[in-house]
Design a protein around this motif. Sequence first.
Motif, PDB file in Angstrom:
ATOM      1  N   ARG A 115      39.965  35.465  39.032  1.00  0.00           N
ATOM      2  CA  ARG A 115      40.857  36.493  38.464  1.00  0.00           C
ATOM      3  C   ARG A 115      41.209  36.171  37.011  1.00  0.00           C
ATOM      4  NH1 ARG A 115      46.289  35.380  40.761  1.00  0.00           N
ATOM      5  NH2 ARG A 115      46.074  33.781  39.146  1.00  0.00           N
ATOM      6  N   ILE A 119      40.239  38.363  33.608  1.00  0.00           N
ATOM      7  CA  ILE A 119      41.264  38.894  32.707  1.00  0.00           C
ATOM      8  C   ILE A 119      41.001  38.431  31.283  1.00  0.00           C
ATOM      9  CG2 ILE A 119      43.721  38.763  32.127  1.00  0.00           C
ATOM     10  CD1 ILE A 119      44.272  38.705  35.164  1.00  0.00           C
ATOM     11  N   ASN A 125      41.261  45.620  31.711  1.00  0.00           N
ATOM     12  CA  ASN A 125      41.280  45.902  33.148  1.00  0.00           C
ATOM     13  C   ASN A 125      42.024  44.829  33.934  1.00  0.00           C
ATOM     14  OD1 ASN A 125      39.739  48.411  33.515  1.00  0.00           O
ATOM     15  ND2 ASN A 125      38.061  47.245  32.595  1.00  0.00           N
ATOM     16  N   ALA A 126      42.976  44.175  33.278  1.00  0.00           N
ATOM     17  CA  ALA A 126      43.704  43.076  33.923  1.00  0.00           C
ATOM     18  C   ALA A 126      44.397  43.516  35.204  1.00  0.00           C
ATOM     19  CB  ALA A 126      44.725  42.486  32.949  1.00  0.00           C
ATOM     20  N   SER A 127      44.985  44.683  35.203  1.00  0.00           N
ATOM     21  CA  SER A 127      45.722  45.125  36.391  1.00  0.00           C
ATOM     22  C   SER A 127      44.789  45.312  37.588  1.00  0.00           C
ATOM     23  CB  SER A 127      46.472  46.421  36.101  1.00  0.00           C
ATOM     24  OG  SER A 127      45.565  47.458  35.761  1.00  0.00           O
ATOM     25  N   THR A 128      43.562  45.765  37.333  1.00  0.00           N
ATOM     26  CA  THR A 128      42.580  45.905  38.414  1.00  0.00           C
ATOM     27  C   THR A 128      42.254  44.555  39.018  1.00  0.00           C
ATOM     28  OG1 THR A 128      41.577  47.891  37.471  1.00  0.00           O
ATOM     29  CG2 THR A 128      40.221  46.598  38.963  1.00  0.00           C
ATOM     30  N   TYR A 129      41.984  43.571  38.161  1.00  0.00           N
ATOM     31  CA  TYR A 129      41.621  42.243  38.664  1.00  0.00           C
ATOM     32  C   TYR A 129      42.798  41.595  39.398  1.00  0.00           C
ATOM     33  CZ  TYR A 129      37.940  43.187  35.296  1.00  0.00           C
ATOM     34  OH  TYR A 129      36.924  43.784  34.586  1.00  0.00           O
ATOM     35  N   GLN A 130      44.000  41.818  38.942  1.00  0.00           N
ATOM     36  CA  GLN A 130      45.174  41.265  39.616  1.00  0.00           C
ATOM     37  C   GLN A 130      45.353  41.878  41.003  1.00  0.00           C
ATOM     38  OE1 GLN A 130      48.013  42.222  36.583  1.00  0.00           O
ATOM     39  NE2 GLN A 130      47.894  40.198  35.607  1.00  0.00           N
ATOM     40  N   SER A 131      45.219  43.190  41.093  1.00  0.00           N
ATOM     41  CA  SER A 131      45.427  43.846  42.386  1.00  0.00           C
ATOM     42  C   SER A 131      44.286  43.545  43.358  1.00  0.00           C
ATOM     43  CB  SER A 131      45.576  45.354  42.207  1.00  0.00           C
ATOM     44  OG  SER A 131      44.416  45.927  41.637  1.00  0.00           O
TER      45      SER A 131
END
Length: 272
Positions: A115, A119, A125-131
């Motif tokens: 993750r 990021i 697209n950080a929020s995608t990888y976090q979720s």
Amino acid sequence: MVLTGFTVVRSMAEAVACGRLQVESLLAPGEEIHAHRPGERERIWLGQADLVLVHGLGLQPWLAPLLEGRPALPTADVTAGVRPLAIPTGPRAGRPDPHAWMSPRQALTYVDNIRDAFIALDPANASTYQSCAARFRADLVRLDQQLRQRLQPIPAAQRVLISCEGSLAYLAGDYKLEQIYLWPSQAHPQVEPARLDAIAAEVRQRRLPAVFCESTFADRQQRQVARKAGARFGGTLFTDSLSGLDGLAPSYIELLRHNADLIKRGLNPAGS
């Protein structure tokens, strides 16, 4: 494009990427991981990569020289922060056992490292990888509970994993199993007849119902152990590689589920 060293890490990375990144593996399903000899294929892939996810703990020594020739290529160690077990015997005794992915608990560290690397590569697209990482982590926590429930009923006297390579220490440690192997982790898969006879004698003496071998190795010697001991060959475990998409272990989670089911059937046939 993100490159991984082998298919298990590719599966983890795909779960975190959620389709935002192209994830590839330098090794194809079924290829032997430790003594691989890289060629032009690997050099071409590395020339196209934007990030390489490296597995540390000495797993793929052939990869480091390739990366030294590309100092500008970003890399991330997916095993950073893993608590390694030591290889107990053989030429690498005392060094880290690299097969930490065989524990879904240890895999949580892999997911966090993947993750963070994604990021850094693609902050938009950080929020995608976090979720996606959070969802995958939750899947691994549930999987750990499922494996524990699946393996718990095996009788104490039969909780012994006889494998070809000593690649199951992390799985054995998590679920209170004993590991015995033909050759230790990271050693050459060559077994002396005396070793085969000794393991067969132990299997026979302890009345162990089954022995196993990993998918990336020939199972001829382990079948010989089974015959000598009067045990069954319990089947093929997946450790160093996934199967193809139409096989028994097409993803990391399916790899662990398949192994647990096979171990349960082999070591506790009456209760399966």
